[in-house]
Design an enzyme around this catalytic site. Structure first.
Site, PDB file in Angstrom:
ATOM      1  N   LYS A   1       0.820  -1.222   0.000  1.00 27.53           N
ATOM      2  CA  LYS A   1       0.000   0.000   0.000  1.00 27.53           C
ATOM      3  C   LYS A   1       0.846   1.261   0.000  1.00 27.53           C
ATOM      4  CE  LYS A   1      -4.242  -1.996   1.696  1.00 27.53           C
ATOM      5  NZ  LYS A   1      -3.751  -3.412   1.682  1.00 27.53           N
TER       6      LYS A   1
HETATM    7  C1  LIG Z   1      -4.299  -4.473   0.870  1.00 30.90           C
HETATM    8  C2  LIG Z   1      -3.500  -5.727   0.738  1.00 30.90           C
HETATM    9  C3  LIG Z   1      -3.852  -6.740  -0.185  1.00 30.90           C
HETATM   10  C4  LIG Z   1      -5.084  -6.639  -1.060  1.00 30.90           C
HETATM   11  O1  LIG Z   1      -4.943  -5.678  -2.080  1.00 30.90           O
HETATM   12  P1  LIG Z   1      -6.235  -5.142  -2.870  1.00 30.90           P
HETATM   13  O2  LIG Z   1      -5.728  -4.030  -3.706  1.00 30.90           O
HETATM   14  O3  LIG Z   1      -7.177  -4.665  -1.791  1.00 30.90           O
HETATM   15  O4  LIG Z   1      -6.780  -6.268  -3.649  1.00 30.90           O
HETATM   16  C5  LIG Z   1      -3.041  -7.866  -0.285  1.00 30.90           C
HETATM   17  N1  LIG Z   1      -1.965  -8.014   0.499  1.00 30.90           N
HETATM   18  C6  LIG Z   1      -1.591  -7.077   1.403  1.00 30.90           C
HETATM   19  C7  LIG Z   1      -0.389  -7.328   2.262  1.00 30.90           C
HETATM   20  C8  LIG Z   1      -2.330  -5.900   1.548  1.00 30.90           C
HETATM   21  O5  LIG Z   1      -1.948  -4.984   2.443  1.00 30.90           O
END
Ligand SMILES: *Cc1c(COP(=O)(O)O)cnc(C)c1O
Length: 498
Positions: free
Chosen positions: A112
């Site tokens: 993120k």
């Molecule tokens: C947010 C997140 C996801 C999922 O990603 P999306 O874009 O919501 O599909 C997967 N793995 C981790 C470690 C995350 O923080």
């Protein structure tokens, strides 16, 4: 320019779409047309820096941002200081034909960061562009990870303040310290005596409290959110799909023009959707493989065309994928159903009222042409971490392990040997308890605290502890606020002095 997936908003510029976040009446902003990167231009980018690739991609979408503004934003977001590696998102080989795209080198050790290091700067400029003089107050409810990534992203960004609400004693000690040790003169963190749902409900209630929102407006504040349906969060994620492809060509592992597969550990469908945009822009993509954990709504959806959230929620060891409503799917459905906003409105209403909807046959076919869905159980996830550690010497986090397991299933089912890249969405150190349990056994970690686990994992894996998780115990705690779930709005008033 940008339009709504529900045909219920007029065309607006990128800065307006980023400032609004979502369509006020419901619906998500999508570009009126998806820009193409011609193959000769793509070829010229082999060997280019991450920042240069980002510049080329972002310029295509940010119609009312100047080139030098975009360059400044990229420079602030992506540097070896924030990501600890010049490649920003390096690709590393795992085995013949299978590579890992490490998306977790940012300040908070999860993917993120790639979006949240950039998006606050986009938003800050967007606010200026639309002529607002108010200070933007970002409210975030977090179950642990998004809060810290947002705090780091918005820290000291001019014209913004950020207030994060997390479940007090409902996050790990490391997650709590990550948040409460955040510096910056515009960051606020509040522990709420309740669970994540209580935090989210309280924050939503504030957004929905018209009287309070207008009172804040009179005092010079405007509320906003940083959640993953904002176009400003999706856009930066398109870049690393291009970067991954170009790195592989540059390393001589891939012939330019050949197609590749991407495997994406998925929750809200944001990450994989960015990969879909890349494919539509001309990146040679064969299949996007959507990997879910036991909350496998998406696996069932891609297999049957029926989206059914009427099932019990499971708390898993890949918690960032514990989601039953994948908000960003709406954008993908709009693009695959021939941009039929009426159908989107109908489906979303059914989802809200009945908890289920079914797409038509043509849409299902269009989805199948590009996406393959699969899932991993908890046992399979742990077994995959162990197996990959023993056989390949690579340490996976549980989210990425879900991706590897689903990739194995995909190969068995399809026989497809196309070169594949798996997105690694978190550093193994971020989920060290599960990772240690998998590689050293449950007995080995019994009674160990989280900080001891960091050291143990560093020792076993031979990897340095992620810098974002290092020395947390020594850092001064800057945030001490704790409240009950009924006092969340009061905390906002108190922090803003209204
Ligand atoms: C947010 C997140 C996801 C999922 O990603 P999306 O874009 O919501 O599909 C997967 N793995 C981790 C470690 C995350 O923080």
């Amino acid at each position: 320019m940008y339009i709504s997936t529900r045909d219920n908003w007029h065309e607006i510029s990128a800065s307006h779409a980023i400032k609004l976040g979502m369509v006020p009446q419901g619906g998500l902003f999508v570009p009126t047309s998806i820009p193409a990167v011609p193959q000769d231009k793509l070829k010229d980018m082999v060997g280019a820096s991450y920042q240069a690739i980002a510049q080329a991609i972002l310029e295509l979408y940010l119609d009312d941002y100047f080139s030098d503004e975009i360059q400044a934003i990229i420079g602030q977001a992506y540097n070896s200081n924030s990501f600890g590696t010049g490649a920003i998102t390096p690709v590393v080989p795992l085995e013949e034909g299978l590579h890992i795209l490490e998306l977790w080198h940012g300040p908070t050790a999860a993917f993120k960061d790639v979006a949240l290091q950039l998006m606050p700067h986009l938003l800050s400029r967007a606010i200026q562009k639309v002529g607002s003089t108010k200070e933007t107050v970002i409210l975030v409810a977090t179950s642990g990870d998004t809060g810290k990534a947002a705090l780091e992203g918005f820290k000291d960004v001019p014209g913004t303040r950020i207030i994060v609400f997390y479940p007090y004693q409902g996050v790990s000690r490391i997650q709590e310290l990550q948040m409460t040790t955040t510096t910056g003169n515009n960051t606020h963190v509040v522990g709420v005596k309740g669970n994540f749902d209580d935090c989210q409900t309280a924050v939503k209630a504030i957004f929905g409290n018209e009287e309070f929102v207008s009172e804040l407006g009179n005092k010079g504040y405007e509320l906003s959110s940083a959640n993953s349906i904002n176009w400003g969060r999706l856009l930066p994620q398109i870049v690393y799909y291009f970067s991954a492809y170009l790195q592989l060509v540059n390393q001589g592992r891939l012939a330019f023009g050949d197609r590749i597969n991407f495997v994406v550990p998925t929750g809200n469908f944001g990450n994989i959707l960015a990969g879909w945009y890349a494919s539509q822009m001309g990146l040679p993509v064969n299949k996007l493989i959507c990997a879910s954990n036991e909350n496998k709504v998406l696996t069932d959806f891609f297999n049957t065309g029926i989206y059914d959230r009427r099932r019990s929620f499971k708390a898993t060891i890949s918690p960032s994928m514990d989601i039953l409503i994948s908000s960003n799917l709406e954008r993908f459905l709009y693009e695959t159903n021939g941009r039929n906003g009426q159908a989107i409105r109908d489906w979303m209403k059914l989802l809200q009222d009945e908890g289920v909807f079914e797409v038509d046959g043509n849409t299902k076919k269009a989805m199948e042409a590009i996406i393959w869905g699969g899932f991993a159980t908890e046992e399979e996830t742990l077994a995959t971490i162990k197996h990959v550690f023993r056989e390949k010497g690579y340490t996976l986090d549980p989210h990425t392990a879900v991706g590897i397991k689903v990739y194995d299933d995909y190969v068995k089912t399809s026989g497809d040997k196309t070169l594949t890249v798996v997105g690694a969405t978190a550093s193994p150190f971020k989920f060290n308890a599960s990772v240690l349990q998998a590689i050293a056994g449950e007995e080995a970690v019994k009674g160990m605290d989280e900080f001891a686990m960091l050291n143990e994992l560093a020792e076993l894996s031979g990897l340095p502890i992620h810098p974002g998780l290092l020395d947390l115990e020594q850092k001064p705690v800057c945030h001490h606020r704790i409240c009950t779930k009924d006092q969340v709005q009061f905390q906002v008033e108190d922090i803003l002095g209204v």
